[in-house]
Design an enzyme around this catalytic site. Sequence first.
Site, PDB file in Angstrom:
ATOM      1  N   GLY A  15       0.745  -1.286   0.086  1.00 47.89           N
ATOM      2  CA  GLY A  15       0.011  -0.146  -0.087  1.00 47.89           C
ATOM      3  C   GLY A  15       0.803   1.187  -0.011  1.00 47.89           C
ATOM      4  N   LYS A  77      -0.479  -6.680  -4.771  1.00 49.30           N
ATOM      5  CA  LYS A  77      -0.791  -8.100  -5.177  1.00 49.30           C
ATOM      6  C   LYS A  77       0.233  -9.054  -5.908  1.00 49.30           C
ATOM      7  CE  LYS A  77      -5.133  -6.145  -6.453  1.00 49.30           C
ATOM      8  NZ  LYS A  77      -6.445  -6.225  -7.053  1.00 49.30           N
ATOM      9  N   ASP A 119       5.544  -5.691   5.560  1.00 49.31           N
ATOM     10  CA  ASP A 119       5.974  -7.346   5.688  1.00 49.31           C
ATOM     11  C   ASP A 119       5.892  -8.042   4.550  1.00 49.31           C
ATOM     12  OD1 ASP A 119       3.403  -6.613   6.144  1.00 49.31           O
ATOM     13  OD2 ASP A 119       3.001  -8.747   6.896  1.00 49.31           O
ATOM     14  N   ASP A 143       0.893   1.620   8.829  1.00 51.73           N
ATOM     15  CA  ASP A 143       0.415   0.783  10.153  1.00 51.73           C
ATOM     16  C   ASP A 143       1.359   0.738  11.240  1.00 51.73           C
ATOM     17  OD1 ASP A 143      -1.785   0.215   8.582  1.00 51.73           O
ATOM     18  OD2 ASP A 143      -0.833  -1.699   7.725  1.00 51.73           O
ATOM     19  N   MET A 185      -7.430   2.941   9.972  1.00 49.96           N
ATOM     20  CA  MET A 185      -6.828   1.670   9.079  1.00 49.96           C
ATOM     21  C   MET A 185      -5.774   1.247  10.323  1.00 49.96           C
ATOM     22  SD  MET A 185      -6.079   2.568   5.422  1.00 49.96           S
ATOM     23  CE  MET A 185      -7.402   2.121   4.126  1.00 49.96           C
ATOM     24  N   GLY A 186      -4.740   0.242   9.968  1.00 51.96           N
ATOM     25  CA  GLY A 186      -4.055  -0.327  10.559  1.00 51.96           C
ATOM     26  C   GLY A 186      -3.789  -1.940  10.714  1.00 51.96           C
ATOM     27  N   GLU A 238      -9.511  -0.859  12.457  1.00 50.50           N
ATOM     28  CA  GLU A 238     -10.313  -1.645  11.670  1.00 50.50           C
ATOM     29  C   GLU A 238     -10.338  -3.293  12.097  1.00 50.50           C
ATOM     30  OE1 GLU A 238      -8.728  -1.299   7.658  1.00 50.50           O
ATOM     31  OE2 GLU A 238      -6.698  -1.800   8.241  1.00 50.50           O
ATOM     32  N   GLN A 290      -6.010   8.611   5.091  1.00 46.20           N
ATOM     33  CA  GLN A 290      -4.769   8.049   5.859  1.00 46.20           C
ATOM     34  C   GLN A 290      -3.561   7.878   5.352  1.00 46.20           C
ATOM     35  OE1 GLN A 290      -6.591   5.761   9.371  1.00 46.20           O
ATOM     36  NE2 GLN A 290      -7.975   5.459   7.601  1.00 46.20           N
TER      37      GLN A 290
HETATM   38  O1  F6P Z   1      -1.048  -1.538   5.189  1.00 43.40           O
HETATM   39  C1  F6P Z   1      -1.679  -0.320   4.620  1.00 43.40           C
HETATM   40  C2  F6P Z   1      -3.290  -0.344   4.705  1.00 43.40           C
HETATM   41  O2  F6P Z   1      -3.615   0.743   4.371  1.00 43.40           O
HETATM   42  C3  F6P Z   1      -3.863  -1.131   5.879  1.00 43.40           C
HETATM   43  O3  F6P Z   1      -4.224  -0.198   6.948  1.00 43.40           O
HETATM   44  C4  F6P Z   1      -5.495  -1.548   5.237  1.00 43.40           C
HETATM   45  O4  F6P Z   1      -5.974  -2.614   6.053  1.00 43.40           O
HETATM   46  C5  F6P Z   1      -5.103  -1.672   3.903  1.00 43.40           C
HETATM   47  O5  F6P Z   1      -3.566  -1.245   3.565  1.00 43.40           O
HETATM   48  C6  F6P Z   1      -5.957  -1.331   2.793  1.00 43.40           C
HETATM   49  O6  F6P Z   1      -5.601  -2.252   1.865  1.00 43.40           O
HETATM   50  P1  F6P Z   1      -6.122  -1.492   0.372  1.00 43.40           P
HETATM   51  O7  F6P Z   1      -5.435  -0.452  -0.065  1.00 43.40           O
HETATM   52  O8  F6P Z   1      -5.661  -2.775  -0.781  1.00 43.40           O
HETATM   53  O9  F6P Z   1      -7.469  -1.587   0.692  1.00 43.40           O
END
Ligand code: F6P
Length: 364
Positions: A15, A77, A119, A143, A185-186, A238, A290
Amino acid sequence: MSNTIKRIGILTGGGDCPGLNAVIRAVAKSAHEGGVEVMGIEDGYLGLIENRMKLLTSADVSGILTHGGTILGSSNKANPSNYALPDGKGGWVMTDVRDQVVSHYQQAKLDAMVVIGGDGTMSGAAKLIDRGLRFVGVPKTIDNDLMCTDITFGHNTAVTTATDALDKVHTTASSHHRVMVVELMGRYAGWLALNSGVASGSDVILIPEIPFDLQKVADKCLQRNKYGKRFTIVAVGEGAKPIGGQQFVERVDATAPDPIRLGGIAKYVADQVEKLTHLESRSIVLGHVQRGGTPTAGDRMLATTFGYHAFELLMAGQFGHLVVQQKNEITSVPIVDVADKVRTVPLNDKLLLAARAIGTCFGD
Ligand code: F6P
């Protein structure tokens, strides 16, 4: 592969978050100063899989320090050892495409790479290091859940944005005497909810590490009403879940190595609190706001420090390492030590204890 570094690659995976461009800039400027060429890989590992990369010039990395997002693009992905390919029947089959990646890395004559990510990206890196590729990692994520580092860049900006949002909902909460539940988020760690919750003076903070009892949350709202504070602000991560319950999943993406996307907990909490208290309750999902915007000064400084040290690690031949910050010192750890792991909030975290001491409700 010669030990002399003449050309490196750089990619941003997972992300996006504020500060990615600041790291790209720091790595590329350090490299250019040292006479090393930099290839920018497009869209994270996807660019290595599909052989999409371009030479980064000084002009490319000039003026990007304050820009959010990433000039290289990103993907959460594309893990080369576990990559979704169409199965010909309308579905997907997870495939190991590392041979393709190794061949594109060699064709591009890369001597080493800087991979910027969380990670998932480090897990991808660990499996390419196994194939002999020379990687150095930089820890990124809003996060703040990467093992072995006290902080990841991007987190401070996200906390600042979330705090601003929580501050702002105070207005409507207090004017309309409502309970306002804000979902942050997190993923599976509560750092973002805890840090922004405390910074905004939220009355209730719900995090994945502490399963909550709705009655405790309701009691807190009623108690506040009783002594004249006719509103309550709830900051909820979340990944938070009720005692004995499950995390709320918003969508499942079969093409992603980590297919779960969390979401929905704020609405659940608001609905249940309204039932228990008869106080008007509303929910807000802050979402990708965020991850956006210009990085804070702190994140720009951290990203620049990390970027420069990543380049230094490469030049010192310390491949397979991730730059980290531990107890205010910049150091490094093996990438395999952080791959596929999550750093959650310890229950004796100093800020968590301080919040409890001043009466913040964690729903337990
Ligand atoms: O890891 C960053 C993050 O923004 C998380 O806080 C959140 O759960 C996830 O990525 C959302 O991913 P996406 O952008 O694929 O919806």
